[in-house]
Motif scaffolding. Structure first.
Motif, PDB file in Angstrom:
ATOM      1  N   LEU A   1       0.815  -1.210   0.000  1.00  0.00           N
ATOM      2  CA  LEU A   1       0.000   0.000   0.000  1.00  0.00           C
ATOM      3  C   LEU A   1       0.851   1.264   0.000  1.00  0.00           C
ATOM      4  CD1 LEU A   1      -3.053  -0.899   2.265  1.00  0.00           C
ATOM      5  CD2 LEU A   1      -2.987  -0.542  -0.212  1.00  0.00           C
ATOM      6  N   ARG A   2       2.156   1.084   0.028  1.00  0.00           N
ATOM      7  CA  ARG A   2       3.078   2.192  -0.205  1.00  0.00           C
ATOM      8  C   ARG A   2       4.335   1.603  -0.840  1.00  0.00           C
ATOM      9  NH1 ARG A   2       2.961   2.729   5.786  1.00  0.00           N
ATOM     10  NH2 ARG A   2       4.720   1.588   6.674  1.00  0.00           N
ATOM     11  N   PRO A   3       5.191   2.431  -1.446  1.00  0.00           N
ATOM     12  CA  PRO A   3       6.372   1.886  -2.122  1.00  0.00           C
ATOM     13  C   PRO A   3       7.235   1.060  -1.179  1.00  0.00           C
ATOM     14  CG  PRO A   3       6.055   4.194  -2.715  1.00  0.00           C
ATOM     15  CD  PRO A   3       5.083   3.905  -1.613  1.00  0.00           C
ATOM     16  N   MET A   4       7.753  -0.046  -1.689  1.00  0.00           N
ATOM     17  CA  MET A   4       8.617  -0.896  -0.874  1.00  0.00           C
ATOM     18  C   MET A   4       9.962  -0.212  -0.661  1.00  0.00           C
ATOM     19  SD  MET A   4       7.025  -3.649   0.029  1.00  0.00           S
ATOM     20  CE  MET A   4       8.364  -4.754   0.491  1.00  0.00           C
ATOM     21  N   PRO A   5      10.478  -0.224   0.563  1.00  0.00           N
ATOM     22  CA  PRO A   5      11.795   0.376   0.818  1.00  0.00           C
ATOM     23  C   PRO A   5      12.912  -0.484   0.238  1.00  0.00           C
ATOM     24  CG  PRO A   5      10.954  -0.673   2.800  1.00  0.00           C
ATOM     25  CD  PRO A   5       9.851  -0.753   1.785  1.00  0.00           C
ATOM     26  N   ASP A   6      14.045   0.149  -0.047  1.00  0.00           N
ATOM     27  CA  ASP A   6      15.207  -0.566  -0.568  1.00  0.00           C
ATOM     28  C   ASP A   6      15.881  -1.379   0.533  1.00  0.00           C
ATOM     29  OD1 ASP A   6      14.838   0.550  -3.097  1.00  0.00           O
ATOM     30  OD2 ASP A   6      16.026   2.329  -2.573  1.00  0.00           O
TER      31      ASP A   6
ATOM     32  N   SER B   1      17.274   2.223   6.322  1.00  0.00           N
ATOM     33  CA  SER B   1      17.664   2.021   7.723  1.00  0.00           C
ATOM     34  C   SER B   1      16.707   1.076   8.450  1.00  0.00           C
ATOM     35  CB  SER B   1      17.727   3.370   8.448  1.00  0.00           C
ATOM     36  OG  SER B   1      16.465   4.030   8.415  1.00  0.00           O
ATOM     37  N   ARG B   2      15.412   1.188   8.170  1.00  0.00           N
ATOM     38  CA  ARG B   2      14.454   0.293   8.822  1.00  0.00           C
ATOM     39  C   ARG B   2      14.659  -1.141   8.361  1.00  0.00           C
ATOM     40  NH1 ARG B   2       9.274   2.631   6.523  1.00  0.00           N
ATOM     41  NH2 ARG B   2      10.748   2.799   4.782  1.00  0.00           N
ATOM     42  N   VAL B   3      14.909  -1.303   7.064  1.00  0.00           N
ATOM     43  CA  VAL B   3      15.119  -2.646   6.525  1.00  0.00           C
ATOM     44  C   VAL B   3      16.380  -3.260   7.119  1.00  0.00           C
ATOM     45  CG1 VAL B   3      15.513  -3.988   4.425  1.00  0.00           C
ATOM     46  CG2 VAL B   3      13.884  -2.087   4.405  1.00  0.00           C
ATOM     47  N   LYS B   4      17.437  -2.464   7.255  1.00  0.00           N
ATOM     48  CA  LYS B   4      18.675  -2.981   7.849  1.00  0.00           C
ATOM     49  C   LYS B   4      18.434  -3.503   9.261  1.00  0.00           C
ATOM     50  CE  LYS B   4      22.070  -0.209   5.293  1.00  0.00           C
ATOM     51  NZ  LYS B   4      23.104   0.848   5.400  1.00  0.00           N
ATOM     52  N   ALA B   5      17.652  -2.762  10.036  1.00  0.00           N
ATOM     53  CA  ALA B   5      17.364  -3.209  11.402  1.00  0.00           C
ATOM     54  C   ALA B   5      16.574  -4.517  11.396  1.00  0.00           C
ATOM     55  CB  ALA B   5      16.594  -2.122  12.145  1.00  0.00           C
ATOM     56  N   TYR B   6      15.613  -4.618  10.494  1.00  0.00           N
ATOM     57  CA  TYR B   6      14.805  -5.836  10.425  1.00  0.00           C
ATOM     58  C   TYR B   6      15.580  -7.007   9.828  1.00  0.00           C
ATOM     59  CZ  TYR B   6      10.453  -3.487  11.759  1.00  0.00           C
ATOM     60  OH  TYR B   6       9.467  -2.821  12.441  1.00  0.00           O
TER      61      TYR B   6
ATOM     62  N   GLY C   1      15.645 -14.950  13.291  1.00  0.00           N
ATOM     63  CA  GLY C   1      14.363 -15.639  13.426  1.00  0.00           C
ATOM     64  C   GLY C   1      13.399 -14.946  14.367  1.00  0.00           C
ATOM     65  N   THR C   2      13.582 -13.637  14.575  1.00  0.00           N
ATOM     66  CA  THR C   2      12.714 -12.887  15.490  1.00  0.00           C
ATOM     67  C   THR C   2      11.928 -11.798  14.767  1.00  0.00           C
ATOM     68  OG1 THR C   2      14.492 -11.322  16.045  1.00  0.00           O
ATOM     69  CG2 THR C   2      14.300 -13.306  17.409  1.00  0.00           C
ATOM     70  N   LEU C   3      11.800 -11.914  13.453  1.00  0.00           N
ATOM     71  CA  LEU C   3      11.107 -10.892  12.671  1.00  0.00           C
ATOM     72  C   LEU C   3       9.608 -10.929  12.963  1.00  0.00           C
ATOM     73  CD1 LEU C   3      11.733  -8.777  10.406  1.00  0.00           C
ATOM     74  CD2 LEU C   3      11.018 -10.534   8.766  1.00  0.00           C
TER      75      LEU C   3
ATOM     76  N   ALA D   1       8.636  -2.789   5.435  1.00  0.00           N
ATOM     77  CA  ALA D   1      10.079  -2.910   5.667  1.00  0.00           C
ATOM     78  C   ALA D   1      10.445  -4.324   6.108  1.00  0.00           C
ATOM     79  CB  ALA D   1      10.531  -1.886   6.709  1.00  0.00           C
ATOM     80  N   ARG D   2       9.584  -4.975   6.869  1.00  0.00           N
ATOM     81  CA  ARG D   2       9.862  -6.350   7.304  1.00  0.00           C
ATOM     82  C   ARG D   2       9.829  -7.306   6.113  1.00  0.00           C
ATOM     83  NH1 ARG D   2       6.287  -4.506  11.141  1.00  0.00           N
ATOM     84  NH2 ARG D   2       4.594  -5.965  10.673  1.00  0.00           N
ATOM     85  N   PHE D   3       8.898  -7.076   5.198  1.00  0.00           N
ATOM     86  CA  PHE D   3       8.839  -7.902   3.988  1.00  0.00           C
ATOM     87  C   PHE D   3      10.127  -7.722   3.182  1.00  0.00           C
ATOM     88  CE2 PHE D   3       7.607  -9.702   0.043  1.00  0.00           C
ATOM     89  CZ  PHE D   3       6.445 -10.437   0.224  1.00  0.00           C
ATOM     90  N   ALA D   4      10.552  -6.470   3.023  1.00  0.00           N
ATOM     91  CA  ALA D   4      11.785  -6.199   2.279  1.00  0.00           C
ATOM     92  C   ALA D   4      12.983  -6.852   2.951  1.00  0.00           C
ATOM     93  CB  ALA D   4      11.991  -4.692   2.156  1.00  0.00           C
ATOM     94  N   ALA D   5      13.005  -6.863   4.278  1.00  0.00           N
ATOM     95  CA  ALA D   5      14.112  -7.482   5.008  1.00  0.00           C
ATOM     96  C   ALA D   5      14.142  -8.986   4.785  1.00  0.00           C
ATOM     97  CB  ALA D   5      13.987  -7.171   6.498  1.00  0.00           C
TER      98      ALA D   5
END
Length: 334
Positions: free
Chosen positions: A182-187, A191-196, A203-205, A226-230
């Motif tokens: 529902l919004r553009p996927m982050p790369d 920073s959020r993707v890196k954390a996730y 295995g804690t996502l 961001a979790r999906f991208a991670a």
């Protein structure tokens, strides 16, 4: 697609104003006969129109959140797919999920389901309306990955590309139900993707929250872009919780009686055969019993069509909204 009566209020661009109601909900765990947890059944009362709502006008759909357009879509004439235009208006109703919560709830979709259910019930911007729903970890999206395809390859292929506009291809992905952010996927280096990504490796996502919308034959990401991208970046299977409607409570008793009646009729039929042909004919319990279990299970789990409300002003109003959100660009192409 089922439709229901809606309120008449509209905002400045003509999207019906979301009515706010006090909301009640009963929760119950859904399990298989062996005790395996399947999902959380939500019985919602006293919300006649959700804040995140699907409207329909002929072959056109509008998804709005708190009266703001989120997604416009039009089914093509051949019914092979859907052209869509996504705005930047969607806001997740789930607060940021801390890493310590991910560690505390890791491996427990049941506990995550209860937490997400609370977010769904507390927020006026969620898709919940009165009726029965299932919040389940058993998404059909997992069924289609071939053993020789990596998780990164498979889950990337299930994402619908395009921003602000794109196409949901029913012909290519028939009944495999793609995932539309529902919004553009982050790369991957966001920073959020890196954390996730660290949580994905550990295995804690936390789960990605999806909403199956039958009019699009597609899953919308309600929370967890961001979790999906991670998960894709780390090539691991993303943990999912899928939200969809189930059999309405008004139909549940009738359909339960029908299932039990079928079971009893089958046992009676086998009894008649045994009376004629002797005890060599089985009593039928070995086949009709499991059938009854499956029928009753499906009443609590099977997807029901998403409700859509008629858009006041119909197709003319939809086209006006489309012109405004597309900023006079030639969409949809005519």
């Amino acid at each position: 697609m089922e439709c229901a009566v809606m309120s008449d209020g509209q905002n400045a661009i003509g999207v019906p104003a979301a009515a706010v109601y006090a909301l009640g909900m009963q929760r119950s765990d859904v399990t298989r006969d062996d005790g395996t947890w399947v999902g959380l059944s939500l019985d919602v009362q006293d919300r006649h129109q959700p804040g995140l709502c699907v409207f329909t006008a002929g072959a056109q759909l509008l998804v709005s959140q708190m009266s703001q357009p989120v997604l416009l879509a039009v089914v093509d004439e051949q019914h092979e797919g859907v052209d869509f235009w996504r705005t930047d208006g969607y806001r997740s109703f789930v607060p940021p999920l801390r890493a310590d919560a991910g560690r505390a709830l890791a491996g427990s979709p049941e506990r995550w389901a209860h937490r997400f259910a609370q977010y769904l019930i507390d927020s006026p911007g969620s898709p919940l309306h009165e009726g029965r729903w299932l919040l389940s970890c058993e998404s059909p999206l997992r069924r289609w990955r071939h053993a020789d395809a990596s998780h990164a390859e498979y889950w990337s292929s299930m994402l619908v590309d395009g921003h602000p506009n794109g196409y949901i291809d029913w012909f290519l992905h028939a009944h495999s139900w793609e995932v539309l952010p529902l919004r553009p996927m982050p790369d991957a280096d966001d920073s959020r993707v890196k954390a996730y990504r660290k949580q994905a490796r550990e295995g804690t996502l936390p789960p990605i929250l999806l909403w199956w919308v039958s009019g699009l034959d597609c899953h919308l990401i309600l929370d967890g872009h961001a979790r999906f991208a991670a998960a894709v970046a780390e090539s691991v299977e993303p943990p999912l919780l899928q939200l969809h409607r189930t059999v309405p409570r008004d139909d549940l008793a009738t359909r339960t009686e029908e299932a039990v009646g079928f079971y009893e009729d089958e046992l009676a039929r086998f009894a008649e055969l045994r009376a004629i042909h002797g005890p060599a004919v089985p009593d039928g319990a070995a086949t009709t019993g499991p059938q009854l279990v499956r029928l009753l299970h499906d009443l609590n789990t099977a997807e029901q069509p998403t409700w859509a409300w008629p858009l006041p002003g119909g197709e003319k109003q939809w086209r006006r909204i489309a012109r405004e959100v597309a900023d006079s660009q030639n969409w949809p192409c005519t």
